[in-house]
Design an enzyme around this catalytic site. Sequence first.
Site, PDB file in Angstrom:
ATOM      1  CB  SER A 285     -69.702  89.801 -57.984  1.00 26.37           C
ATOM      2  OG  SER A 285     -68.323  89.806 -57.649  1.00 26.37           O
ATOM      3  CG  ASP A 286     -69.250  95.508 -54.355  1.00 24.10           C
ATOM      4  OD1 ASP A 286     -68.027  95.619 -54.579  1.00 24.10           O
ATOM      5  OD2 ASP A 286     -69.900  96.405 -53.768  1.00 24.10           O
ATOM      6  CE1 TYR A 287     -61.565  94.303 -53.571  1.00 23.55           C
ATOM      7  CE2 TYR A 287     -61.810  92.641 -51.869  1.00 23.55           C
ATOM      8  CZ  TYR A 287     -61.004  93.448 -52.650  1.00 23.55           C
ATOM      9  OH  TYR A 287     -59.647  93.401 -52.510  1.00 23.55           O
TER      10      TYR A 287
END
Length: 741
Positions: A285-287
């Site tokens: 996932s992104d942050y």
Amino acid sequence: MKTRLSLILLLAVLSFLLVVAPASHTQNPQNVEERVNALLAQMTLEEKLGQLQQLDGEGNGNFRPEHLDLIRKGLLGSTLNVRGAQRTNQVQRVAMNESRLKIPVLFGFDVIHGYRTIFPIPLAEAGSWDPALAERSAAVAAQEANNAGLRWTFAPMLDIARDPRWGRITEGAGEDPFLGAAFARARVRGFQGEDYGAADKVLACAKHWVAYGAAEGGRDYNTTDLSENTLREIYFPPFKAAVDAGVGTLMSSFNAINGVPASANRFTLTKVLREEWNFDGFVVSDYTSVRELINHGIAADEEEAAVAALNAGVDMEMVSRSYNTFGRQLLYSNRLSAATIDEAVRRILRIKFRLGLFDRPYTDETREPASLLRPESIRLAREIAGRSMVLLKNDRETLPLSKNAGSIAVIGPLADDRRAPLGWWAGDGKEENTISPLAGIKAKVSAQTRIGYAKGCEVKDESTAGFQEAVNLAKASDVAIVFVGEIADMVGEAASRASLDLPGRQMELVQAIHATGKPTIVVLVNGRPLSVGWIVNNVPAILESWMGGSQSGNAIADILFGDVNPGGKLPVTFPRTVGQVPIYYNHMNTGRPPEAENRYTSKYYDAPWTPLFPFGYGLSYTTFKISNLQLSAPRIGPNGMVTVTVDVENTGKRAGDEVVQLYVRDPVATMTRPVKELKGFQRIALQPGQKSRVGFVLGPEHLAFWNREMRYVVEPGEFRVMVGTNSVDVIEAKFEVTATR
Ligand code: BGC
């Protein structure tokens, strides 16, 4: 209307044959799957969930004390930002010596355009129109990063960006899917090589999957709403190219796509990525984008967020801890299946085995210092920066300057700045290893040349107190070079701008210097297209230097003084004013294409419809002529190929490079098609007077599009071919695709 002919099958076979061979790994694939399964069989649920977790370091490359504890218990599979051979080894020793199953930690970092040796920002590098250079810079970045204990970079960033307000336009290859795909392939190859487990390579991560660059209003993290055709034709191609080149991981983006956040989007994460493209690596996932599903309003709480993301196909969670915190109860309440968790773990372990992490978990600490900033890496950074810069204007041969000039005024807030050239995501790059333009110019000119420097103003504030000193210096010099643009903080993530003007009082500074009557050259230092119409209309010479990396100052001097003849071309359209955005070359026609004399056509009341500089634009110190456009056949069958050839001649007095660009248009189809689409390019070097024949092959993959039924087809009928030095100045020919062979 033409009869429609579906070529899906043939194209599938063709694209299979044309696919770039995926990276081969030293690990035997069968062994990898056996080892994954054997390990998986021994893992507790907690250990499995631990592999799905990635946590951030403490800053400055340090790990957090908590990491060691989690790793010891088998509850953490990966970190980001922890770096340095010694530190990563220290962390890894805990995994290898103190955890039950000895599963090595995967260390990731944003090595976007260099680790310690910083190359031009990716947008600039795309301006070289030379993907082989991007492969070489990525290879240096991989080598430095690997020696610093890293095994994974969150790059390449492959987002197509048609909106220069969006700060992250700086990180990608610009607005075009064909150019973007070429750079995607090259960067994946550069980072990963044939085997990303090799000692000088890293695992790549194609990001941000997907359509993040289409954020509404150019506002970072914002939502997107796009047709499936646009997704498939504009936003997907660089990712498809990366997957075909063997990229090991992808990152799911922050934005929502047509109402479904990318980090919970089964269509993109599973249907397209896994089922259509057969991707078998993992998705991170992104942050905190898993937890952000709550803000998106598709999950009431973290439990629902975990279910949505994991079921859609996000395997590893970056920073938020929804999988870890709630995985057990979600499994026991049957909201997540054991098979889904196992599959995510399997994908992550597969990559760890392919990386050779289990067999070689540590980094040789003795190699790190010598691996950074090697002389050949620095030379390459200078070469690439020089080849990425774009000459936007050069009236009356203002450039190049003589190295023996009597006196030169070097002016502007970015003239002696070593931070801006490093851009956003400067890796572990350092100002002390960076050459400012002033230093580059001083090192270039003769001992007799007097160089004066005046800052004039800041990039950001409103003071004009330094103007007089700068004006006086210009008056006392033979020529003035003014460096204006953006600081690094103004581009990249969370740096969307509502204006594309030069910030602060910089435009007035340029005007004041120009008013002295001294020959004035403007060098732009920036990470996005800027609307600098006044400069274009008034100043005789403009160089787009972008944010050129550690060697930017030397590369600028190489060009200003003629040691390097600029040959870069814009990978993105420059608008005249922010109000024209989105403005991009491969737009659809309208029912009323703009006409100067007809009010009721598609244009603006208060601004021209044309851009400041079109896509593909760039000048040279020499001139080129493209002529004699020929096609190998006037008509081809639906599966046929046609060869396009032109003469390219250097008609000036210096050796130089031209980027020959091939565009195609399908003028009548069952769907509206773009007025032009880039389908080929070649950067060639020619001596003065030299003429060369340049050829391109067009096949079904260059002519097909996604039709109303979402089938990938070539429709019979006329096709127009355009070849030129940019997307506007082209010569044309036609051919026909027949309905039958
Ligand atoms: C960015 C990603 C990056 C990640 C880790 C996020 O905020 O969107 O591009 O890889 O942080 O640093």
